[in-house]
Design a protein around this motif. Structure first.
Motif, mmCIF file in Angstrom:
data_model
loop_
_atom_site.group_PDB
_atom_site.id
_atom_site.type_symbol
_atom_site.label_atom_id
_atom_site.label_comp_id
_atom_site.label_asym_id
_atom_site.label_seq_id
_atom_site.Cartn_x
_atom_site.Cartn_y
_atom_site.Cartn_z
ATOM 1 N N SER A 256 -6.707 85.396 -2.335
ATOM 2 C CA SER A 256 -6.654 83.975 -2.778
ATOM 3 C C SER A 256 -5.433 83.767 -2.364
ATOM 4 C CB SER A 256 -7.616 84.021 -4.128
ATOM 5 O OG SER A 256 -8.673 84.541 -4.296
ATOM 6 N N ARG B 188 -4.481 78.591 -3.197
ATOM 7 C CA ARG B 188 -4.737 77.243 -3.687
ATOM 8 C C ARG B 188 -3.536 76.556 -2.943
ATOM 9 N NH1 ARG B 188 -4.605 74.674 -9.896
ATOM 10 N NH2 ARG B 188 -2.112 74.438 -9.177
ATOM 11 N N ALA C 236 -13.518 70.141 3.618
ATOM 12 C CA ALA C 236 -14.529 70.242 2.347
ATOM 13 C C ALA C 236 -14.247 68.861 2.603
ATOM 14 C CB ALA C 236 -14.189 70.788 1.273
ATOM 15 N N THR D 139 -18.472 66.836 -3.824
ATOM 16 C CA THR D 139 -18.374 67.914 -2.819
ATOM 17 C C THR D 139 -18.886 68.216 -1.940
ATOM 18 O OG1 THR D 139 -18.680 70.021 -3.863
ATOM 19 C CG2 THR D 139 -16.379 68.557 -4.596
ATOM 20 N N TYR E 182 -18.872 71.308 1.839
ATOM 21 C CA TYR E 182 -18.475 72.179 2.572
ATOM 22 C C TYR E 182 -18.461 72.315 3.363
ATOM 23 C CZ TYR E 182 -16.459 72.728 -2.354
ATOM 24 O OH TYR E 182 -15.717 72.349 -4.079
ATOM 25 N N LYS F 141 -18.315 77.378 2.508
ATOM 26 C CA LYS F 141 -19.364 77.826 0.821
ATOM 27 C C LYS F 141 -19.108 78.458 0.113
ATOM 28 C CE LYS F 141 -22.334 74.375 1.953
ATOM 29 N NZ LYS F 141 -23.706 74.012 2.576
ATOM 30 N N ARG G 162 -16.758 80.564 -1.310
ATOM 31 C CA ARG G 162 -15.362 80.393 -1.277
ATOM 32 C C ARG G 162 -14.577 79.988 -1.496
ATOM 33 N NH1 ARG G 162 -13.279 82.723 3.342
ATOM 34 N NH2 ARG G 162 -14.300 81.433 4.715
ATOM 35 N N THR H 121 -12.992 76.040 -3.132
ATOM 36 C CA THR H 121 -13.627 74.452 -4.208
ATOM 37 C C THR H 121 -13.085 73.576 -3.896
ATOM 38 O OG1 THR H 121 -14.445 76.488 -5.549
ATOM 39 C CG2 THR H 121 -13.716 74.359 -6.040
ATOM 40 N N ARG I 90 -10.807 69.911 -5.341
ATOM 41 C CA ARG I 90 -11.022 69.783 -6.634
ATOM 42 C C ARG I 90 -9.932 68.322 -6.718
ATOM 43 N NH1 ARG I 90 -8.432 70.656 -11.251
ATOM 44 N NH2 ARG I 90 -6.491 72.376 -10.817
ATOM 45 N N GLN J 91 -9.389 75.377 -3.552
ATOM 46 C CA GLN J 91 -9.159 76.934 -3.956
ATOM 47 C C GLN J 91 -10.044 77.779 -3.340
ATOM 48 O OE1 GLN J 91 -7.260 78.299 -6.953
ATOM 49 N NE2 GLN J 91 -7.979 80.088 -5.856
#
Length: 124
Positions: A16, A18, A48, A57, A59, A64, A66, A68, A70, A81
């Motif tokens: 992961s 961010r 996104a 939101t 994507y 999609k 996986r 996110t 914001r 993320q």
């Protein structure tokens, strides 16, 4: 508005990251925002988008479930993320802003303001 993306790096598949996009100015909340990426040898593609208040939101199908998106309007910052990363997610990621369109139209890519990209590399 000036945009600065950060948070990229090298990660193994399944990992992961961010990403953050910090915006200058006090009108951040008036911009529809989006993330795009350009992989080596490929055209830039939509990743996104998020509406001005963060309530909507959108994507790309490839991310999609996986990724996110914001935003925190109080901090003039947008985030992406990225979980369950795949080697095919390797690209330079760019954040973009536009005061004149809805978030649904961000997918077209014709944004008014772009930040410098941040490199994301996913190793297999």
């Amino acid at each position: 508005v000036q945009l600065q993306a950060s948070g990229g790096g090298l990660v193994q598949a399944g990992g992961s990251l961010r990403l953050s996009c910090a915006a200058s100015g006090r009108t951040f909340s008036t911009y529809a925002m989006g993330w795009f990426r350009r992989a080596p040898g490929k055209e830039r593609e939509f990743v996104a988008a998020i509406s001005r208040n963060g309530g909507s939101t959108y994507y790309a199908d490839s991310v999609k479930g996986r990724f996110t998106i914001r935003r925190d309007n109080a901090k003039s910052t947008m985030y992406l993320q990225m979980n369950s990363l795949k080697p095919e997610d390797t690209a330079v990621y760019y954040c973009a802003a536009d005061p004149s369109i809805s978030a649904a139209l961000v997918t077209r890519g014709g944004m008014d303001y772009w930040g410098k990209g941040t490199q994301v590399t996913v190793s297999s």
